[in-house]
Structures are given as structure tokens and as C-alpha cells.
Design a protein around this motif. Structure first.
Motif, PDB file in Angstrom:
ATOM      1  N   ASP A  32      17.243  46.379   1.730  1.00  0.00           N
ATOM      2  CA  ASP A  32      16.071  47.252   1.698  1.00  0.00           C
ATOM      3  C   ASP A  32      15.044  46.585   2.608  1.00  0.00           C
ATOM      4  O   ASP A  32      14.403  45.599   2.226  1.00  0.00           O
ATOM      5  CB  ASP A  32      15.537  47.384   0.267  1.00  0.00           C
ATOM      6  N   ARG A  33      14.929  47.136   3.820  1.00  0.00           N
ATOM      7  CA  ARG A  33      14.126  46.445   4.845  1.00  0.00           C
ATOM      8  C   ARG A  33      12.641  46.486   4.534  1.00  0.00           C
ATOM      9  O   ARG A  33      11.868  45.680   5.081  1.00  0.00           O
ATOM     10  CB  ARG A  33      14.396  47.073   6.210  1.00  0.00           C
ATOM     11  N   ILE A  34      12.235  47.430   3.692  1.00  0.00           N
ATOM     12  CA  ILE A  34      10.814  47.474   3.337  1.00  0.00           C
ATOM     13  C   ILE A  34      10.495  46.392   2.313  1.00  0.00           C
ATOM     14  O   ILE A  34       9.483  45.700   2.396  1.00  0.00           O
ATOM     15  CB  ILE A  34      10.437  48.881   2.808  1.00  0.00           C
ATOM     16  N   ARG A  51      22.592  35.565   8.986  1.00  0.00           N
ATOM     17  CA  ARG A  51      21.748  34.560   9.629  1.00  0.00           C
ATOM     18  C   ARG A  51      20.347  35.143   9.744  1.00  0.00           C
ATOM     19  O   ARG A  51      20.142  36.325   9.465  1.00  0.00           O
ATOM     20  CB  ARG A  51      22.320  34.156  10.979  1.00  0.00           C
ATOM     21  N   ASP A  53      16.638  35.767  11.895  1.00  0.00           N
ATOM     22  CA  ASP A  53      16.041  35.800  13.229  1.00  0.00           C
ATOM     23  C   ASP A  53      14.876  34.807  13.285  1.00  0.00           C
ATOM     24  O   ASP A  53      14.607  34.106  12.309  1.00  0.00           O
ATOM     25  CB  ASP A  53      15.620  37.240  13.596  1.00  0.00           C
ATOM     26  N   GLU A  54      14.217  34.716  14.422  1.00  0.00           N
ATOM     27  CA  GLU A  54      13.128  33.749  14.615  1.00  0.00           C
ATOM     28  C   GLU A  54      12.045  33.859  13.556  1.00  0.00           C
ATOM     29  O   GLU A  54      11.294  32.917  13.325  1.00  0.00           O
ATOM     30  CB  GLU A  54      12.452  33.991  15.966  1.00  0.00           C
ATOM     31  N   TRP A  55      11.906  35.024  12.942  1.00  0.00           N
ATOM     32  CA  TRP A  55      10.811  35.245  12.000  1.00  0.00           C
ATOM     33  C   TRP A  55      11.289  35.204  10.559  1.00  0.00           C
ATOM     34  O   TRP A  55      10.545  35.547   9.638  1.00  0.00           O
ATOM     35  CB  TRP A  55      10.137  36.583  12.337  1.00  0.00           C
ATOM     36  N   TYR A  57      13.886  36.941   9.159  1.00  0.00           N
ATOM     37  CA  TYR A  57      14.473  38.161   8.595  1.00  0.00           C
ATOM     38  C   TYR A  57      15.980  38.205   8.853  1.00  0.00           C
ATOM     39  O   TYR A  57      16.442  37.777   9.909  1.00  0.00           O
ATOM     40  CB  TYR A  57      13.780  39.399   9.163  1.00  0.00           C
ATOM     41  N   PRO A  58      16.729  38.706   7.879  1.00  0.00           N
ATOM     42  CA  PRO A  58      18.187  38.592   7.954  1.00  0.00           C
ATOM     43  C   PRO A  58      18.841  39.493   8.994  1.00  0.00           C
ATOM     44  O   PRO A  58      18.407  40.617   9.222  1.00  0.00           O
ATOM     45  CB  PRO A  58      18.639  38.996   6.538  1.00  0.00           C
ATOM     46  N   ILE A  59      19.896  38.958   9.596  1.00  0.00           N
ATOM     47  CA  ILE A  59      20.782  39.716  10.482  1.00  0.00           C
ATOM     48  C   ILE A  59      22.179  39.539   9.895  1.00  0.00           C
ATOM     49  O   ILE A  59      22.668  38.418   9.798  1.00  0.00           O
ATOM     50  CB  ILE A  59      20.776  39.168  11.921  1.00  0.00           C
ATOM     51  N   ARG A  94      23.483  47.758   7.207  1.00  0.00           N
ATOM     52  CA  ARG A  94      22.046  47.847   7.431  1.00  0.00           C
ATOM     53  C   ARG A  94      21.357  46.812   6.645  1.00  0.00           C
ATOM     54  O   ARG A  94      20.663  46.550   6.046  1.00  0.00           O
ATOM     55  CB  ARG A  94      21.532  49.234   7.075  1.00  0.00           C
TER      56      ARG A  94
ATOM     57  N   SER B 172      12.865  53.707   2.095  1.00  0.00           N
ATOM     58  CA  SER B 172      14.206  53.154   2.209  1.00  0.00           C
ATOM     59  C   SER B 172      15.227  54.193   1.789  1.00  0.00           C
ATOM     60  O   SER B 172      14.972  55.014   0.914  1.00  0.00           O
ATOM     61  CB  SER B 172      14.345  51.922   1.318  1.00  0.00           C
ATOM     62  N   GLN B 318       6.035  48.210   7.946  1.00  0.00           N
ATOM     63  CA  GLN B 318       6.659  48.054   6.637  1.00  0.00           C
ATOM     64  C   GLN B 318       7.812  47.058   6.670  1.00  0.00           C
ATOM     65  O   GLN B 318       8.110  46.431   5.658  1.00  0.00           O
ATOM     66  CB  GLN B 318       7.219  49.409   6.154  1.00  0.00           C
ATOM     67  N   CYS B 319       8.515  46.970   7.793  1.00  0.00           N
ATOM     68  CA  CYS B 319       9.726  46.158   7.867  1.00  0.00           C
ATOM     69  C   CYS B 319       9.534  45.000   8.846  1.00  0.00           C
ATOM     70  O   CYS B 319       9.092  45.210   9.978  1.00  0.00           O
ATOM     71  CB  CYS B 319      10.915  47.005   8.319  1.00  0.00           C
ATOM     72  N   GLU B 355      19.510  42.600  18.817  1.00  0.00           N
ATOM     73  CA  GLU B 355      19.461  42.266  17.386  1.00  0.00           C
ATOM     74  C   GLU B 355      18.680  43.272  16.551  1.00  0.00           C
ATOM     75  O   GLU B 355      18.805  43.309  15.339  1.00  0.00           O
ATOM     76  CB  GLU B 355      18.798  40.883  17.203  1.00  0.00           C
ATOM     77  N   GLY B 358      19.272  48.989  13.606  1.00  0.00           N
ATOM     78  CA  GLY B 358      19.795  49.013  12.241  1.00  0.00           C
ATOM     79  C   GLY B 358      19.040  48.120  11.285  1.00  0.00           C
ATOM     80  O   GLY B 358      19.460  47.931  10.152  1.00  0.00           O
ATOM     81  N   ARG B 359      17.906  47.545  11.720  1.00  0.00           N
ATOM     82  CA  ARG B 359      17.231  46.603  10.830  1.00  0.00           C
ATOM     83  C   ARG B 359      15.847  47.086  10.417  1.00  0.00           C
ATOM     84  O   ARG B 359      14.948  46.307  10.166  1.00  0.00           O
ATOM     85  CB  ARG B 359      17.193  45.230  11.479  1.00  0.00           C
ATOM     86  N   GLY B 360      15.695  48.404  10.322  1.00  0.00           N
ATOM     87  CA  GLY B 360      14.466  48.951   9.763  1.00  0.00           C
ATOM     88  C   GLY B 360      14.827  50.009   8.749  1.00  0.00           C
ATOM     89  O   GLY B 360      15.972  50.481   8.725  1.00  0.00           O
ATOM     90  N   ALA B 361      13.856  50.417   7.927  1.00  0.00           N
ATOM     91  CA  ALA B 361      14.118  51.509   6.981  1.00  0.00           C
ATOM     92  C   ALA B 361      14.366  52.805   7.754  1.00  0.00           C
ATOM     93  O   ALA B 361      15.186  53.622   7.375  1.00  0.00           O
ATOM     94  CB  ALA B 361      12.947  51.668   6.021  1.00  0.00           C
TER      95      ALA B 361
END
Lengths: 94, 404
Positions: A32-34, A51, A53-55, A57-59, A94, B172, B318-319, B355, B358-361
Motif C-alpha cells: 500500500d504505497r500510500i 530492496r 531506493d535512495e529514499w 522506499y521498497p522496490i 506493486r 490505494s 501521498q506516496c 525504478e 508501479g510504485r504509486g497508488a
């Protein structure tokens, strides 16, 4: 499955198609990216799949979680302080 | 222009087409319900809001649900380069209303929400007037809401969120709107041009659409007559640009699909057909039908930096990956454009843009990353020059600043 199904998280009715009988359950990670705040426990507990990222957050690597990592994945799910990680019965990354 | 269906009839300066003129011109729809969904499937119609999802599949997924359902007609056109939705609503409101009513009866919805951008004054006024011309039992099903200004306000979960709680921010997923949308009910969110296309297919049939169907595009940038045009599906991009007064030798690249679309070098773009399936096969996207011409005199790095900066600003924060990743991409592009890059900015751009998807809501970061990746390919040489701080004598105007 008592404990594990709890950790697998709530799926809404109809959200995932019924799995054909006999096929192995494929689980993948869903973020849940939010909610995710970049605490990083998931990458700590499941480095094979996640893994940061630089900040922070998961990848996630794409594809389902391999069978032998499922216990680790469940641990990562329950360790997430933001409740932002779930295992879902669908081929998603995702 | 021949093959004109949306915009044939009264001239634009005459304002919106009245209900009576609309029926005189086109008659009443003959296909409804399940037969209409089948016709839509055969027609191959895809959504015109940007994502290009097959319309019949979307309708089926809502129709298959139980209980009351809702249709949300999406007329929040946040894409800065696009104006086709507001032109359509302003001039042919009854086509949109027809499509919404047909959708409601086909998917089993009583309630229809018209979601119109707050800044689209003329479009909203025309839609309200048209609604007042409809019979009362039809009118009662409609609610009209004005979407807040913002790039992300038109995203489908943001639209649903706004109707439910007054907050036009993406949520989400799951649940997606077709599972639980307006009031928790299964909701069909469909762009207004898609609905207008349905209103035509319901009259003229799916065969007509496959052979003679049209789409609305916004042509902008370095062309003589920027504006909204109706073109037959499959019209080559170059022809569309030439019709708008653009000249091939004066154009180096086209931005196709809008800010979440992609750059295509003019040479390659010229013969590509404006057709969602053909563009998809070519690894491109029709997006929301924007075609913006970048003049040969302009700097592609600077134009891309301008767009990325806007998209980063429009992140609703938000993300994390969208806030930080997209923010970093925009900053690196800005440094490159200004000629003062950090040593590895170009390499970082490659990695960050790979990268991000696919990494946001929602798909906001995906769209931005796709745009940047296309720029890295099309303006490859310029990027390398900028990274090497060779300076750039090119015009730094934004892409839609007008003809060169």
C-alpha cells in the motif's frame, strides 16, 4: 492455515479469481504505497525480494514469492509498522 | 473535414447542439443493454481518458456485480495540453449524456455522476443546459459535481474519492471502482469522449466504428493552427500535424499522448497511425490524444525538464516514490537542462525512471517515468551534450508555447 491466513491479509470478495484445484498457491507482495512510510523492515527481513531506493522506499523484484521464502515474507508482512505490506494470491508486484 | 461525427452538425461558433438538433441529426440509439456491450466488444473501442482500457470489458466487470451500480462520466480534463473533452462537452453535450444513459442501463446503474473540471466553465454550462432539456425521469438520475483543479483529480479513484468524501486524491487499490466506488457501489468510471463514442456506436453499429470511426485529438505546439480536431481512426500522425499547419522539416519530435505519453522522433512518428491498437503494437500510446510538435529549433532536454517539473509539482504527495523519486528526476532534468548537471545525473535518470513504474497508488509516477524514458531515447545526443556541459544554443521554450 490459521496463523498464516490471518497474515495473508483481507482480500475482498471477487478481488482474486478462484484458483484451480490442485494448483500451488502463488503469493506475491502487495504494497500500500500510500501507507508505506519507508521504514525498511521488509527489505531487512526479505532481502531476496525487496530492496530500498535512495529514499528508503521498497522496490520488489517482480513475480511471486518463491515457496521457500514464504515464511520470511509472512514475517515481513507482520513486521511492517505501517501495515502497508500484504501477501496476495495474485501475480502482482506493486 | 470528412468523416466527422462528433463535431459535424452546427458550427462551433453556434455553441452547443440542442437536444432537438441532436436527435434530428442522429436519431435515437438503436442498440442498448447486453446487445450494446456485445457491439462495443466487436467495435474494439478503448477508453479515451488515457489508459486505453477496452470499454466492453470495463462495462462487463460492472454489469456482473450485484446490487445498485453507478456510472461516473469523467469530464475532468487535467492534462494541460489537452482540450478535446471540454470541446466535446461544450459543443456536443447530448452525445455525452446519451452515452452516460446508455452506460447506466447497460451496466444496471440508476445513478449517474457527471464529474466536470472546475475550470471548464463553458463545458459545464453546456452540459447543465443539455441536462435541462432531457426528460425529467432521466434528469433525476444525474448529479453534477465540479472536480478540483489538478492533474490527478481526473484519476478514477480520485474521482470516486471526491464524490464520496470531497477529497480528489487517489486511493490505494484494491478495491478498484468497479468493485467498490461511489457510495461503496460498483462504479463505471468512463471518460466523456468514450461515452460519446458509445452513443455513436449505439446508432451506427460496431462495423461503422471499425471502418469509419473517428477520434478527437488536440494538436498543439509548433503548428500553424493548434486546436481540437476530429480525425478518422488510423490517420497518420504526420497528416494530422500537416492539417494543423505543421511542417515536417520544422519539427524534430512529437509528444504523443500528453504529459504521460511519450516523445517520438518526427521521422518515425510521421507515418504512425493514430489508432490505439496500432500505437500499442508499436510500443507507443495514444494516451488522451494529444499531439504536440516540438520545433527543430527547440531543446528536447529543456522541454522534457519543463514537463517533468510540472508533473513533480502535481504529485499529490501521498506516496514516497512519487514525492522523492519523481522529485529527484525533475531536479536532475532541471540541472541537465540548465547546463550544470551533477556528474552522474544522466545515469541516475536512466535508473530512477526504470525504478519508478508501479510504485504509486495511482499511475502518475508511471506516466512521468515513461515520458522521461522516451526523452532519453529520442534526445539521446542532446542529453549527452548536456551531461558533458557543452552548453546548448537551442530554444528553451516549453513544448506548447506555440509556433516557431
Amino acid at each position: 492455515m490459521g496463523e498464516s491466513s490471518e497474515l495473508v491479509g483481507r482480500t475482498r470478495p471477487g478481488a482474486t479469481p478462484p484458483r484451480p484445484r490442485g494448483a500451488p498457491p502463488g503469493f506475491s507482495l502487495a504494497f500500500d504505497r500510500i501507507r508505506c512510510d519507508g521504514r525498511g523492515y521488509c527489505a531487512e527481513l526479505l532481502p531476496e525480494k525487496v530492496r530500498l531506493d535512495e529514499w528508503g522506499y521498497p522496490i520488489a523484484t517482480p513475480g511471486p514469492v518463491p515457496q521457500h521464502l514464504l515464511d520470511h515474507a509472512r514475517r515481513a508482512v507482520s513486521a511492517c509498522p505501517m501495515l502497508a505490506l500484504r501477501l496476495v494470491e495474485a501475480p502482482s508486484s506493486r | 473535414m470528412s468523416g466527422s461525427w462528433f463535431l459535424s452538425g452546427p458550427a462551433p461558433r453556434e455553441g452547443a447542439e440542442t437536444g432537438r438538433a441532436h436527435i434530428q441529426r442522429l436519431g435515437a440509439p438503436s442498440l442498448t443493454g447486453a446487445a450494446l456491450i456485445e457491439a462495443l466488444e466487436r467495435s474494439g473501442l478503448r477508453g479515451r481518458g488515457g489508459a486505453g482500457f477496452p470499454v466492453s470489458r470495463k462495462w462487463r466487470s460492472v454489469a456482473e456485480r450485484r446490487g445498485p451500480r453507478v456510472v461516473l462520466a469523467n469530464g475532468a480534463e487535467g492534462e494541460p495540453l489537452s482540450s478535446k473533452d471540454r470541446v466535446l462537452m461544450r459543443h456536443r453535450p447530448h452525445l455525452v449524456l446519451d452515452g452516460a444513459v446508455l452506460a447506466a442501463s447497460a451496466v444496471g446503474a440508476r445513478q449517474v455522476v457527471l464529474y466536470i473540471g472546475r475550470e471548464h466553465f463553458d463545458a459545464a454550462e453546456a452540459m447543465l443546459r443539455a441536462l435541462a432539456e432531457r426528460p425529467p425521469r432521466e434528469r433525476r438520475r444525474f448529479r453534477v459535481l465540479r472536480a478540483p483543479v489538478g492533474y490527478v483529480s481526473g484519476e478514477e479513484t480520485a474521482a470516486v474519492h471526491f464524490v464520496n468524501r470531497g477529497i480528489a486524491l487517489p486511493t490505494s487499490t484494491p478495491p478498484r471502482p468497479f468493485e467498490a466506488g461511489v457510495g461503496g457501489r460498483p462504479t463505471l468510471v468512463q471518460n466523456v469522449e468514450s461515452l460519446a463514442s458509445v452513443a455513436l456506436i449505439a446508432r451506427l453499429g460496431d462495423g461503422w466504428f471499425r471502418d469509419h470511426g473517428t477520434l478527437l485529438i488536440t494538436v498543439t505546439g509548433s503548428v500553424g493552427r493548434p486546436g481540437v480536431f476530429e480525425v478518422p481512426l488510423g490517420t497518420p500522425l504526420g497528416e494530422a500535424v500537416e492539417r494543423s499547419g505543421g511542417r515536417s522539416h520544422a519539427i524534430q519530435a512529437l509528444l504523443v499522448g500528453g504529459y504521460f505519453g511519450g516523445w517520438i522522433g518526427a521521422g518515425e512518428a510521421w507515418n504512425l497511425p493514430l489508432h490505439p491498437d496500432r500505437l500499442r503494437e508499436a510500443g507507443r500510446s495514444l494516451g488522451c490524444g494529444v499531439v504536440a510538435a516540438l520545433p527543430a529549433s527547440a531543446c528536447g532536454v529543456a522541454a522534457t525538464a519543463g514537463i517533468a517539473g510540472y508533473l513533480a509539482e502535481q504529485s499529490v504527495r501521498q506516496c514516497g516514490p512519487c514525492v522523492f523519486g519523481l522529485g529527484a528526476i525533475a531536479a536532475a532534468l532541471g540541472r541537465l537542462a540548465d547546463g550544470w548537471p551533477e556528474p552522474h545525473d544522466l545515469v541516475r535518470l536512466e535508473r530512477w525512471s526504470a525504478e519508478l513504474p508501479g510504485r504509486g497508488a495511482c499511475r502518475h509516477p508511471d506516466g512521468a517515468a515513461g515520458l522521461v524514458r522516451s526523452a532519453l531515447t529520442v534526445f539521446d545526443e542532446d542529453f549527452r551534450l548536456h551531461q558533458a556541459r557543452r552548453g546548448c544554443m537551442m530554444d528553451r521554450r516549453p513544448v506548447a508555447a506555440g509556433a516557431a
